[in-house]
Design a protein around this motif. Sequence first.
Motif, PDB file in Angstrom:
ATOM      1  N   PHE A  13     130.001   0.651   6.144  1.00  0.00           N
ATOM      2  CA  PHE A  13     130.684  -0.530   5.614  1.00  0.00           C
ATOM      3  C   PHE A  13     129.793  -1.268   4.618  1.00  0.00           C
ATOM      4  O   PHE A  13     130.220  -1.627   3.528  1.00  0.00           O
ATOM      5  N   LEU A  14     128.524  -1.462   5.000  1.00  0.00           N
ATOM      6  CA  LEU A  14     127.585  -2.152   4.122  1.00  0.00           C
ATOM      7  C   LEU A  14     127.363  -1.368   2.831  1.00  0.00           C
ATOM      8  O   LEU A  14     127.351  -1.942   1.739  1.00  0.00           O
ATOM      9  N   MET A  15     127.225  -0.049   2.939  1.00  0.00           N
ATOM     10  CA  MET A  15     127.035   0.785   1.752  1.00  0.00           C
ATOM     11  C   MET A  15     128.252   0.690   0.830  1.00  0.00           C
ATOM     12  O   MET A  15     128.112   0.516  -0.382  1.00  0.00           O
ATOM     13  N   ASN A  16     129.451   0.792   1.406  1.00  0.00           N
ATOM     14  CA  ASN A  16     130.671   0.670   0.606  1.00  0.00           C
ATOM     15  C   ASN A  16     130.738  -0.679  -0.087  1.00  0.00           C
ATOM     16  O   ASN A  16     131.062  -0.762  -1.275  1.00  0.00           O
ATOM     17  N   PHE A  17     130.425  -1.729   0.634  1.00  0.00           N
ATOM     18  CA  PHE A  17     130.452  -3.081   0.068  1.00  0.00           C
ATOM     19  C   PHE A  17     129.456  -3.207  -1.088  1.00  0.00           C
ATOM     20  O   PHE A  17     129.795  -3.694  -2.167  1.00  0.00           O
ATOM     21  N   ARG A  18     128.226  -2.750  -0.850  1.00  0.00           N
ATOM     22  CA  ARG A  18     127.193  -2.851  -1.882  1.00  0.00           C
ATOM     23  C   ARG A  18     127.563  -2.039  -3.135  1.00  0.00           C
ATOM     24  O   ARG A  18     127.391  -2.508  -4.260  1.00  0.00           O
ATOM     25  N   MET A  19     128.040  -0.835  -2.943  1.00  0.00           N
ATOM     26  CA  MET A  19     128.354   0.023  -4.088  1.00  0.00           C
ATOM     27  C   MET A  19     129.575  -0.494  -4.855  1.00  0.00           C
ATOM     28  O   MET A  19     129.603  -0.456  -6.081  1.00  0.00           O
ATOM     29  N   LYS A  20     130.567  -1.002  -4.151  1.00  0.00           N
ATOM     30  CA  LYS A  20     131.730  -1.576  -4.826  1.00  0.00           C
ATOM     31  C   LYS A  20     131.311  -2.785  -5.658  1.00  0.00           C
ATOM     32  O   LYS A  20     131.699  -2.933  -6.813  1.00  0.00           O
ATOM     33  N   ARG A  21     130.486  -3.637  -5.066  1.00  0.00           N
ATOM     34  CA  ARG A  21     129.995  -4.821  -5.779  1.00  0.00           C
ATOM     35  C   ARG A  21     129.129  -4.412  -6.976  1.00  0.00           C
ATOM     36  O   ARG A  21     129.254  -4.965  -8.062  1.00  0.00           O
ATOM     37  N   ALA A  22     128.272  -3.426  -6.779  1.00  0.00           N
ATOM     38  CA  ALA A  22     127.414  -2.960  -7.875  1.00  0.00           C
ATOM     39  C   ALA A  22     128.248  -2.389  -9.016  1.00  0.00           C
ATOM     40  O   ALA A  22     127.998  -2.681 -10.190  1.00  0.00           O
ATOM     41  N   GLY A  23     129.247  -1.589  -8.692  1.00  0.00           N
ATOM     42  CA  GLY A  23     130.121  -1.040  -9.727  1.00  0.00           C
ATOM     43  C   GLY A  23     130.841  -2.133 -10.490  1.00  0.00           C
ATOM     44  O   GLY A  23     130.951  -2.091 -11.717  1.00  0.00           O
ATOM     45  N   ASP A  24     131.306  -3.130  -9.756  1.00  0.00           N
ATOM     46  CA  ASP A  24     131.985  -4.268 -10.383  1.00  0.00           C
ATOM     47  C   ASP A  24     131.038  -5.001 -11.333  1.00  0.00           C
ATOM     48  O   ASP A  24     131.401  -5.324 -12.466  1.00  0.00           O
ATOM     49  N   LEU A  25     129.824  -5.228 -10.881  1.00  0.00           N
ATOM     50  CA  LEU A  25     128.831  -5.907 -11.728  1.00  0.00           C
ATOM     51  C   LEU A  25     128.456  -5.071 -12.949  1.00  0.00           C
ATOM     52  O   LEU A  25     128.268  -5.616 -14.043  1.00  0.00           O
ATOM     53  N   LEU A  26     128.337  -3.770 -12.780  1.00  0.00           N
ATOM     54  CA  LEU A  26     128.006  -2.909 -13.920  1.00  0.00           C
ATOM     55  C   LEU A  26     129.079  -2.988 -15.002  1.00  0.00           C
ATOM     56  O   LEU A  26     128.784  -2.919 -16.190  1.00  0.00           O
ATOM     57  N   ILE A  27     130.311  -3.123 -14.585  1.00  0.00           N
ATOM     58  CA  ILE A  27     131.418  -3.193 -15.533  1.00  0.00           C
ATOM     59  C   ILE A  27     131.558  -4.583 -16.147  1.00  0.00           C
ATOM     60  O   ILE A  27     131.768  -4.720 -17.344  1.00  0.00           O
ATOM     61  N   LYS A  28     131.419  -5.607 -15.332  1.00  0.00           N
ATOM     62  CA  LYS A  28     131.767  -6.954 -15.771  1.00  0.00           C
ATOM     63  C   LYS A  28     130.607  -7.819 -16.246  1.00  0.00           C
ATOM     64  O   LYS A  28     130.843  -8.850 -16.850  1.00  0.00           O
ATOM     65  N   SER A  29     129.370  -7.404 -15.957  1.00  0.00           N
ATOM     66  CA  SER A  29     128.257  -8.265 -16.342  1.00  0.00           C
ATOM     67  C   SER A  29     127.289  -7.543 -17.276  1.00  0.00           C
ATOM     68  O   SER A  29     127.187  -6.327 -17.231  1.00  0.00           O
ATOM     69  N   PRO A  30     126.573  -8.321 -18.068  1.00  0.00           N
ATOM     70  CA  PRO A  30     125.574  -7.721 -18.955  1.00  0.00           C
ATOM     71  C   PRO A  30     124.209  -7.570 -18.278  1.00  0.00           C
ATOM     72  O   PRO A  30     123.248  -7.145 -18.911  1.00  0.00           O
ATOM     73  N   ASN A  31     124.117  -7.903 -16.990  1.00  0.00           N
ATOM     74  CA  ASN A  31     122.835  -7.850 -16.279  1.00  0.00           C
ATOM     75  C   ASN A  31     122.243  -6.442 -16.295  1.00  0.00           C
ATOM     76  O   ASN A  31     122.965  -5.448 -16.335  1.00  0.00           O
ATOM     77  N   THR A  32     120.930  -6.397 -16.201  1.00  0.00           N
ATOM     78  CA  THR A  32     120.249  -5.101 -16.148  1.00  0.00           C
ATOM     79  C   THR A  32     120.540  -4.416 -14.813  1.00  0.00           C
ATOM     80  O   THR A  32     120.931  -5.061 -13.837  1.00  0.00           O
ATOM     81  N   ILE A  33     120.306  -3.130 -14.780  1.00  0.00           N
ATOM     82  CA  ILE A  33     120.498  -2.378 -13.542  1.00  0.00           C
ATOM     83  C   ILE A  33     119.539  -2.893 -12.468  1.00  0.00           C
ATOM     84  O   ILE A  33     119.927  -3.014 -11.301  1.00  0.00           O
ATOM     85  N   THR A  34     118.339  -3.260 -12.841  1.00  0.00           N
ATOM     86  CA  THR A  34     117.384  -3.808 -11.879  1.00  0.00           C
ATOM     87  C   THR A  34     117.902  -5.108 -11.276  1.00  0.00           C
ATOM     88  O   THR A  34     117.841  -5.304 -10.060  1.00  0.00           O
ATOM     89  N   THR A  35     118.437  -5.980 -12.097  1.00  0.00           N
ATOM     90  CA  THR A  35     118.996  -7.247 -11.610  1.00  0.00           C
ATOM     91  C   THR A  35     120.166  -6.995 -10.674  1.00  0.00           C
ATOM     92  O   THR A  35     120.286  -7.627  -9.617  1.00  0.00           O
ATOM     93  N   ILE A  36     121.027  -6.058 -11.039  1.00  0.00           N
ATOM     94  CA  ILE A  36     122.179  -5.719 -10.191  1.00  0.00           C
ATOM     95  C   ILE A  36     121.700  -5.106  -8.879  1.00  0.00           C
ATOM     96  O   ILE A  36     122.209  -5.446  -7.807  1.00  0.00           O
ATOM     97  N   ALA A  37     120.713  -4.229  -8.948  1.00  0.00           N
ATOM     98  CA  ALA A  37     120.162  -3.616  -7.736  1.00  0.00           C
ATOM     99  C   ALA A  37     119.668  -4.683  -6.762  1.00  0.00           C
ATOM    100  O   ALA A  37     119.992  -4.650  -5.565  1.00  0.00           O
ATOM    101  N   ILE A  38     118.930  -5.628  -7.261  1.00  0.00           N
ATOM    102  CA  ILE A  38     118.404  -6.706  -6.422  1.00  0.00           C
ATOM    103  C   ILE A  38     119.547  -7.560  -5.867  1.00  0.00           C
ATOM    104  O   ILE A  38     119.539  -7.933  -4.694  1.00  0.00           O
ATOM    105  N   SER A  39     120.545  -7.814  -6.687  1.00  0.00           N
ATOM    106  CA  SER A  39     121.646  -8.680  -6.244  1.00  0.00           C
ATOM    107  C   SER A  39     122.505  -8.054  -5.148  1.00  0.00           C
ATOM    108  O   SER A  39     123.189  -8.769  -4.418  1.00  0.00           O
ATOM    109  N   VAL A  40     122.485  -6.723  -5.024  1.00  0.00           N
ATOM    110  CA  VAL A  40     123.248  -6.075  -3.954  1.00  0.00           C
ATOM    111  C   VAL A  40     122.351  -5.597  -2.806  1.00  0.00           C
ATOM    112  O   VAL A  40     122.780  -4.830  -1.953  1.00  0.00           O
ATOM    113  N   GLY A  41     121.102  -6.071  -2.800  1.00  0.00           N
ATOM    114  CA  GLY A  41     120.252  -5.855  -1.651  1.00  0.00           C
ATOM    115  C   GLY A  41     119.209  -4.763  -1.733  1.00  0.00           C
ATOM    116  O   GLY A  41     118.606  -4.407  -0.716  1.00  0.00           O
ATOM    117  N   TYR A  42     118.953  -4.220  -2.908  1.00  0.00           N
ATOM    118  CA  TYR A  42     117.922  -3.200  -3.059  1.00  0.00           C
ATOM    119  C   TYR A  42     116.662  -3.837  -3.625  1.00  0.00           C
ATOM    120  O   TYR A  42     116.731  -4.734  -4.456  1.00  0.00           O
TER     121      TYR A  42
END
Length: 94
Positions: A13-42
Amino acid sequence: MFTTMANMSPQEFLMNFRMKRAGDLLIKSPNTITTIAISVGYRDSLTFSKAFKKFYSVSPTIFREEKGNNKYERLVSPQRNDSSKQSHDKNTNK
């Protein structure tokens, strides 16, 4: 009890949540992959990128580059079971 209600383990469940959120951020935000990684718990982008690629079968960079072609339906409805995805694909191609 969680597994019965959610039809997956808490870890899945946590993995699905994190990956869905990360995919959403990759599409909708200009943030770097590192910033997105940190924001979803990596803690680092390498671990995140490996998990993301295992989940979506493409790297976060490719995912972001191809965001406009609707190729990554799992973003909307993550499927962990390939037979479910195939069933869904058959229904959407009618």
